[in-house]
Design a protein around this motif. Structure first.
Motif, PDB file in Angstrom:
ATOM      1  N   ALA A 146      31.609  51.362  28.668  1.00 56.94           N
ATOM      2  CA  ALA A 146      31.964  49.976  29.021  1.00 56.94           C
ATOM      3  C   ALA A 146      32.413  49.874  30.483  1.00 56.94           C
ATOM      4  O   ALA A 146      32.132  48.872  31.161  1.00 56.94           O
ATOM      5  CB  ALA A 146      33.055  49.462  28.095  1.00 56.94           C
ATOM      6  N   ASN A 147      33.070  50.930  30.970  1.00 56.53           N
ATOM      7  CA  ASN A 147      33.563  50.861  32.353  1.00 56.53           C
ATOM      8  C   ASN A 147      32.428  50.915  33.380  1.00 56.53           C
ATOM      9  O   ASN A 147      32.646  50.758  34.564  1.00 56.53           O
ATOM     10  CB  ASN A 147      34.615  51.958  32.625  1.00 56.53           C
ATOM     11  CG  ASN A 147      34.066  53.356  32.429  1.00 56.53           C
ATOM     12  OD1 ASN A 147      32.937  53.519  31.948  1.00 56.53           O
ATOM     13  ND2 ASN A 147      34.841  54.358  32.794  1.00 56.53           N
ATOM     14  N   ARG A 148      31.193  51.135  32.896  1.00 59.76           N
ATOM     15  CA  ARG A 148      30.057  51.135  33.835  1.00 59.76           C
ATOM     16  C   ARG A 148      29.427  49.760  33.998  1.00 59.76           C
ATOM     17  O   ARG A 148      28.482  49.604  34.789  1.00 59.76           O
ATOM     18  CB  ARG A 148      28.962  52.065  33.323  1.00 59.76           C
ATOM     19  CG  ARG A 148      29.393  53.493  33.291  1.00 59.76           C
ATOM     20  CD  ARG A 148      28.147  54.351  33.320  1.00 59.76           C
ATOM     21  NE  ARG A 148      28.501  55.708  32.990  1.00 59.76           N
ATOM     22  CZ  ARG A 148      27.661  56.710  33.041  1.00 59.76           C
ATOM     23  NH1 ARG A 148      26.399  56.505  33.389  1.00 59.76           N
ATOM     24  NH2 ARG A 148      28.054  57.918  32.741  1.00 59.76           N
ATOM     25  N   VAL A 149      29.891  48.788  33.225  1.00 56.47           N
ATOM     26  CA  VAL A 149      29.230  47.478  33.260  1.00 56.47           C
ATOM     27  C   VAL A 149      29.155  46.885  34.672  1.00 56.47           C
ATOM     28  O   VAL A 149      28.098  46.402  35.080  1.00 56.47           O
ATOM     29  CB  VAL A 149      29.867  46.518  32.229  1.00 56.47           C
ATOM     30  CG1 VAL A 149      29.452  45.083  32.463  1.00 56.47           C
ATOM     31  CG2 VAL A 149      29.473  46.965  30.818  1.00 56.47           C
ATOM     32  N   PRO A 150      30.255  46.937  35.449  1.00 60.28           N
ATOM     33  CA  PRO A 150      30.138  46.374  36.804  1.00 60.28           C
ATOM     34  C   PRO A 150      29.026  47.049  37.624  1.00 60.28           C
ATOM     35  O   PRO A 150      28.276  46.365  38.339  1.00 60.28           O
ATOM     36  CB  PRO A 150      31.516  46.638  37.408  1.00 60.28           C
ATOM     37  CG  PRO A 150      32.428  46.661  36.223  1.00 60.28           C
ATOM     38  CD  PRO A 150      31.634  47.325  35.134  1.00 60.28           C
ATOM     39  N   GLU A 151      28.873  48.374  37.499  1.00 58.45           N
ATOM     40  CA  GLU A 151      27.789  49.068  38.226  1.00 58.45           C
ATOM     41  C   GLU A 151      26.425  48.600  37.743  1.00 58.45           C
ATOM     42  O   GLU A 151      25.496  48.413  38.533  1.00 58.45           O
ATOM     43  CB  GLU A 151      27.887  50.589  38.017  1.00 58.45           C
ATOM     44  CG  GLU A 151      29.098  51.207  38.672  1.00 58.45           C
ATOM     45  CD  GLU A 151      29.260  52.696  38.313  1.00 58.45           C
ATOM     46  OE1 GLU A 151      28.461  53.210  37.499  1.00 58.45           O
ATOM     47  OE2 GLU A 151      30.188  53.315  38.856  1.00 58.45           O
ATOM     48  N   LEU A 152      26.316  48.431  36.414  1.00 53.71           N
ATOM     49  CA  LEU A 152      25.031  48.013  35.855  1.00 53.71           C
ATOM     50  C   LEU A 152      24.670  46.610  36.337  1.00 53.71           C
ATOM     51  O   LEU A 152      23.514  46.327  36.677  1.00 53.71           O
ATOM     52  CB  LEU A 152      25.086  48.061  34.322  1.00 53.71           C
ATOM     53  CG  LEU A 152      25.132  49.477  33.740  1.00 53.71           C
ATOM     54  CD1 LEU A 152      25.586  49.477  32.290  1.00 53.71           C
ATOM     55  CD2 LEU A 152      23.759  50.144  33.859  1.00 53.71           C
ATOM     56  N   VAL A 153      25.681  45.736  36.393  1.00 55.16           N
ATOM     57  CA  VAL A 153      25.435  44.367  36.865  1.00 55.16           C
ATOM     58  C   VAL A 153      25.046  44.401  38.347  1.00 55.16           C
ATOM     59  O   VAL A 153      24.065  43.774  38.770  1.00 55.16           O
ATOM     60  CB  VAL A 153      26.683  43.481  36.639  1.00 55.16           C
ATOM     61  CG1 VAL A 153      26.551  42.142  37.348  1.00 55.16           C
ATOM     62  CG2 VAL A 153      26.912  43.280  35.139  1.00 55.16           C
ATOM     63  N   ARG A 154      25.808  45.169  39.130  1.00 61.03           N
ATOM     64  CA  ARG A 154      25.519  45.250  40.565  1.00 61.03           C
ATOM     65  C   ARG A 154      24.087  45.747  40.806  1.00 61.03           C
ATOM     66  O   ARG A 154      23.327  45.147  41.561  1.00 61.03           O
ATOM     67  CB  ARG A 154      26.509  46.196  41.256  1.00 61.03           C
ATOM     68  CG  ARG A 154      26.207  46.405  42.739  1.00 61.03           C
ATOM     69  CD  ARG A 154      26.938  47.600  43.312  1.00 61.03           C
ATOM     70  NE  ARG A 154      26.548  48.832  42.626  1.00 61.03           N
ATOM     71  CZ  ARG A 154      27.262  49.954  42.647  1.00 61.03           C
ATOM     72  NH1 ARG A 154      28.404  49.999  43.291  1.00 61.03           N
ATOM     73  NH2 ARG A 154      26.825  51.030  42.000  1.00 61.03           N
ATOM     74  N   ASP A 155      23.722  46.831  40.119  1.00 57.10           N
ATOM     75  CA  ASP A 155      22.388  47.400  40.341  1.00 57.10           C
ATOM     76  C   ASP A 155      21.301  46.438  39.892  1.00 57.10           C
ATOM     77  O   ASP A 155      20.259  46.309  40.540  1.00 57.10           O
ATOM     78  CB  ASP A 155      22.259  48.748  39.619  1.00 57.10           C
ATOM     79  CG  ASP A 155      23.180  49.802  40.240  1.00 57.10           C
ATOM     80  OD1 ASP A 155      23.774  49.508  41.311  1.00 57.10           O
ATOM     81  OD2 ASP A 155      23.310  50.892  39.663  1.00 57.10           O
ATOM     82  N   ALA A 156      21.545  45.735  38.787  1.00 56.25           N
ATOM     83  CA  ALA A 156      20.539  44.778  38.308  1.00 56.25           C
ATOM     84  C   ALA A 156      20.394  43.615  39.296  1.00 56.25           C
ATOM     85  O   ALA A 156      19.285  43.173  39.593  1.00 56.25           O
ATOM     86  CB  ALA A 156      20.918  44.269  36.921  1.00 56.25           C
ATOM     87  N   LEU A 157      21.520  43.145  39.839  1.00 56.69           N
ATOM     88  CA  LEU A 157      21.456  42.048  40.817  1.00 56.69           C
ATOM     89  C   LEU A 157      20.690  42.482  42.064  1.00 56.69           C
ATOM     90  O   LEU A 157      20.019  41.677  42.707  1.00 56.69           O
ATOM     91  CB  LEU A 157      22.869  41.605  41.232  1.00 56.69           C
ATOM     92  CG  LEU A 157      23.674  40.815  40.190  1.00 56.69           C
ATOM     93  CD1 LEU A 157      25.111  40.630  40.675  1.00 56.69           C
ATOM     94  CD2 LEU A 157      23.036  39.464  39.899  1.00 56.69           C
ATOM     95  N   ASN A 158      20.811  43.772  42.389  1.00 57.04           N
ATOM     96  CA  ASN A 158      20.118  44.279  43.570  1.00 57.04           C
ATOM     97  C   ASN A 158      18.693  44.722  43.264  1.00 57.04           C
ATOM     98  O   ASN A 158      18.067  45.413  44.064  1.00 57.04           O
ATOM     99  CB  ASN A 158      20.920  45.421  44.193  1.00 57.04           C
ATOM    100  CG  ASN A 158      22.164  44.893  44.882  1.00 57.04           C
ATOM    101  OD1 ASN A 158      22.102  43.902  45.610  1.00 57.04           O
ATOM    102  ND2 ASN A 158      23.299  45.510  44.627  1.00 57.04           N
TER     103      ASN A 158
END
Ligand code: SAH
Ligand code: SF4
Ligand code: F3S
Length: 478
Positions: A146-158
């Motif tokens: 769950a703590n990876r969600v911000p990274e996953l969102v960032r990478d998807a946005l990019n």
């Protein structure tokens, strides 16, 4: 709905590192002028148990920290997170069907990110299915990630492509911010995972081994919750009886009873609950803590699963019906008038009419205030799914009806004992059917309905019980 936001008091270094992506996402939207009124919106759909609800409040906390605002409408969202459950086939089917329905939202808004987390996608076969058959799903993450969600969102946005995380890193992510659904009712996870491997259950495979949060982190969170207006706090874990907070001041391990004493000693007017307990581990110390602490709700959820020793053994539950009933007896002697509730599985492989009768018999003797009953659902990868003599659906359904009828009869009888008494109730919400009626809960788990002003929500009120129905009580304020 009274949402509130609390920052975590304690953070582990790995989570702190991962949460840096929160700022990247915030800056991404700030550069586009997407703040304030124009901020992107998130929508979270949650399936499963209280543990998942607690996890979703952390997902919501991260969304808020990333600069998203909440919406109740998936159509408006730019980030949809689905927090899934795998405990029965039905839960997985519902999640897949909801995810399928988001395809139309994605068609209308190609920028939409859809992330799927939780117990279902912690199974490789299910994550693969989403990868291969649900191309509009942007990422999945297992229960340990769950703590990876911000990274996953960032990478998807990019535009870095789709990700399917199966980390199996079942550590504790300490430090995720929390966006709470209710101001006065709060979940407080004290441990994660399960070591019990009941033969029907998928949870140990999708939640990993037991690990307990430190008593210090739990107490800090409890203090923050109370300061934020929490009046009803539930300590959560798959088996809170094996909570292990490490050595305490006297060298003995800090157990669930110690934790209850410590939290109840905190300043403030609140009620403390805990769930779930495993009958093999429910200790005398825990019973004594419930009896001794005024703030501890007099409700014990003690799932029995079956009343047949043969089935209990096949379920790997490690207790007999008699041992269970002895424990309930001990509890009733120590905590007069305690509400006891249970989970029961109907139609476990090999369950005969005689086994089922034993379950009904146990229900009569345990005098449950409420029973949550489930038809057995085979789960891939669990021992019971491979057992012979799976019970036909018609047989399970017929048994389920009989179990529900008996459960209602006992609940009626148990409910009647409250009529005429005065109970202290936390006013929780306005009734869904009558705007002038409030619903709340006392120590017994069933809802209590009474006429009252909306302004009372979030406060304790004394009510006199005027009537009993099977699954709720009627009352008036005194
Ligand atoms: N850890 C908790 C509850 C976990 S799941 C406990 O041990 O009590 C919640 C309930 O779902 C269980 O108590 C059980 O009654 C039910 N359950 C779990 N696996 C199931 C399955 N395969 N089919 C039907 N019910 C199941
Ligand atoms: Fe599942 Fe048993 Fe663990 Fe509960 S104790 S989560 S039923 S394996
Ligand atoms: Fe479901 Fe996972 Fe809870 S399987 S019941 S959400 S622990």
């Amino acid at each position: 709905m009274s949402e509130t936001y609390i920052e975590s008091a304690v953070c582990d270094p790995e989570t702190a590192e991962r949460l840096r992506a929160v700022d990247d996402v915030r800056r991404f939207f700030a550069r586009l002028g997407r703040t304030g009124e124009d901020a992107p919106k998130y929508y979270i759909q949650t399936f499963g148990c209280q543990q998942n609800e607690a996890d979703s409040e952390r997902l919501a906390g991260m969304c808020a920290a990333m600069g998203y605002t909440r919406t109740g409408l998936p159509d408006e969202a730019e980030l949809i997170l689905v927090n899934t459950c795998a405990v029965r086939e039905h839960a997985e089917k519902r999640a897949l069907s909801i995810i399928g329905s988001y395809k139309h939202v994605k068609d209308k808004n190609p920028g939409l990110l859809i992330g799927v987390g939780g117990c279902m996608v912690t199974q490789k076969a299910r994550a693969d299915k989403l990868k291969n058959s649900y191309p509009y799903v942007s990422f999945t993450f297992d229960t340990g990630a769950a703590n990876r969600v911000p990274e996953l969102v960032r990478d998807a946005l990019n535009g870095r492509g789709r990700s399917f995380v199966l980390s199996e890193e079942w550590k504790i992510a300490e430090g995720l911010p929390i966006r709470r659904e209710s101001k006065h009712m709060a979940w407080l996870s004290i441990m994660y995972g399960c070591n019990n491997f009941c033969s029907y259950c998928i949870v140990p495979y999708v939640r990993g081994r037991e690990r307990s949060r430190s008593a210090g982190a739990i107490l800090k969170e409890a203090e923050a919750l109370i300061a934020d207006g929490a009046k009803d706090i539930t300590l959560l874990g798959q088996n809170v009886n094996s909570y292990d907070g490490g050595p305490g001041e006297d060298g003995r391990r800090i157990d669930i009873a110690d934790l209850i004493h410590k939290i109840c000693a905190l300043e403030g007017d609140f009620r403390l609950r805990f769930m779930t307990s495993h009958p093999k581990d429910a200790s005398d110390r825990l019973i004594e803590a419930m009896a001794a602490e005024e703030k501890a709700a007099k409700h014990f959820h003690l799932p029995v699963q079956s009343g047949s020793d043969r089935i209990l053994a096949a379920m790997n539950r490690k207790y007999t019906a008699e041992a269970y009933l002895e424990k309930v007896g001990k509890l009733r002697r120590a905590v007069p008038d305690v509400s006891v509730t249970s989970d029961i599985i109907v139609g476990f492989p090999g369950e005969t009419e005689e086994d089922f009768e034993a379950t009904l018999d146990l229900m009569r003797r345990a005098e449950y205030d409420m029973v949550f009953s489930f038809i057995y659902s085979p789960r891939d990868g669990t021992p019971a799914a491979k057992m012979e003599n799976q019970v036909p659906r018609e047989v399970s359904s017929e048994r389920m009806e009989r179990l529900l009828a008996l459960g209602a009869e006992i609940a009626d009888r148990r409910n009647a004992r409250f009529v005429g008494r005065t109970l202290r109730v936390l006013a929780e919400d306005v009734s869904k059917t009558d705007p002038e009626v409030l619903t709340g809960r006392g120590d017994p788990v069933r809802p209590i309905h009474f006429r009252g002003e909306k302004s009372l929500i979030g406060q304790f009120v004394n009510v006199r019980i005027t009537g009993a129905r099977t699954y709720c009580l009627e009352a008036e304020i005194v």
